[in-house]
Design an enzyme around this catalytic site. Sequence first.
Site, mmCIF file in Angstrom:
data_model
loop_
_atom_site.group_PDB
_atom_site.id
_atom_site.type_symbol
_atom_site.label_atom_id
_atom_site.label_comp_id
_atom_site.label_asym_id
_atom_site.label_seq_id
_atom_site.Cartn_x
_atom_site.Cartn_y
_atom_site.Cartn_z
ATOM 1 C CB CYS A 271 4.435 -5.376 7.969
ATOM 2 S SG CYS A 271 3.962 -6.447 6.608
ATOM 3 C CB ILE A 272 4.940 -1.542 11.150
ATOM 4 C CG1 ILE A 272 4.815 -1.183 9.664
ATOM 5 C CG2 ILE A 272 5.908 -0.603 11.848
ATOM 6 C CD1 ILE A 272 6.095 -1.197 8.892
#
Length: 432
Positions: A271-272
């Site tokens: 994600c990040i």
Amino acid sequence: MESLLQKLHGKTATVGVLGLGYVGLPLAVEFGRAGYRVIGFDLDQAKVDRVNQGDSYISDVEGSFLGALVASGRLRATTDLSQIAQVDAISICVPTPLRKTKDPDISYVKQSAEQVASYLRNDTLVVLESTTYPGTTDELVAPILAGSDRVIGRDIFLAFSPERVDPGNPRYHTQNTPKVVGGITPRCTEMALALYSQVIGQVVAVGTAREAEMVKLLENTFRAVNIALVNELLLMCDRMGIDIWKVVDAAATKPFGFMPFYPGPGIGGHCIPIDPMYLSWKAKTYDFFNRFIELATDINGNMPRFVVTKLMRILNDRRQPLNGARILVLGVAYKPDVTDVRESPGLEILKLLVQHGAVTSYHDPHVPSLALGSENLLSEELTEQNIRSKDCILVATNHTAIDWALVARHARLVFDTRNALSRFEGPDIVRL
Ligand SMILES: NC(=O)c1ccc[n+]([C@@H]2O[C@H](COP(=O)([O-])OP(=O)(O)OC[C@H]3O[C@@H](n4cnc5c(N)ncnc54)[C@H](O)[C@@H]3O)[C@@H](O)[C@H]2O)c1
């Protein structure tokens, strides 16, 4: 005949989940737990078989619970996508990675939309959950589902609902993390609300699918940028001889207007590091350049190099070269208490150490083996003898299952990039 809304409210609907990974399997379990009949779809036969045997491969999903749902007939999995024709609602949870060029690889979303379109009945709700750039649902998925003869909002219903699950979080999981939904039309939003409010404690409706897509990207860009800020401050404090860990802890005592983010060896996971790139890619098509995202990507992406450079400095102070030094990397998952190594900075650190001639090994209680280039590494045991045999223990992830006292007691040198040994002091424990 029951309408879709009645089936969703009355839980007589059959719900499909396409993609049974970190996001899809917990979601399928929640639909089943709420009382829906659930069919999970995946192209991976091994995952499908394991679900049907009640054998969980996601640490946040308890095997016994999955087994009970399967045994009761409430949940089953299949690779046979023609069974999409049996569902009243389907959530798409397929990967959204980056290409080598750092552009979005939206091919999984496109392929799954085509699969759904070819089997979908009218009066069905489709919800895209994969994290993606604003516009994916209405520009890419909607035309595929509509084809030439369906009207979205009348014949079928389409919404975006970002998945916010935080793997390994003991407090917040799928059911008690508020869920945002945004439909292509108000009727689509209403349908998505009807489904998710039976399953999730709090559901928040926004005006459009684009807004819902943007919510997720704001959340993850916020994290990437704040982590980069504290990482940049770490680089500065390193030069100024200030202990950043103590600074952040002291700042965190302010009861308002400050939220602590901690420095570290870089960012990882699905994600990040990835989601903000989806946003900046899309923004460029509007001639808009997200400087914060580019800067954060640069700072966070260079942290593994900084870690290795600092390790060289620490060894140099001890008159030892990195070349030939025996370095054990402790923790290779991208964050504590998960098995996921995707984009993990620990892997980048291992690669850099090998490039510099270090004799590398690793220990991770959650990652028994690891593919690194063409090599397959096995997690070494963390014993007194093994710890003593290394020139340095490099802490890359602070899993709670690791016996930190054992490490502190027996290591010749610890380079701690996570402040995992904050309880221990001494000349042989060096923090990032
Ligand atoms: N992992 C997380 O913590 C997390 C959190 C929030 C959001 N997300 C987002 O959720 C999405 C899914 O991520 P994930 O971590 O669950 O991925 P994953 O790789 O764990 O799971 C995806 C699954 O989809 C299956 N799949 C791929 N193409 C398919 C197709 N055409 N038909 C059927 N199955 C198919 C794969 O076999 C795999 O099992 C991504 O967009 C991700 O960014 C992930």
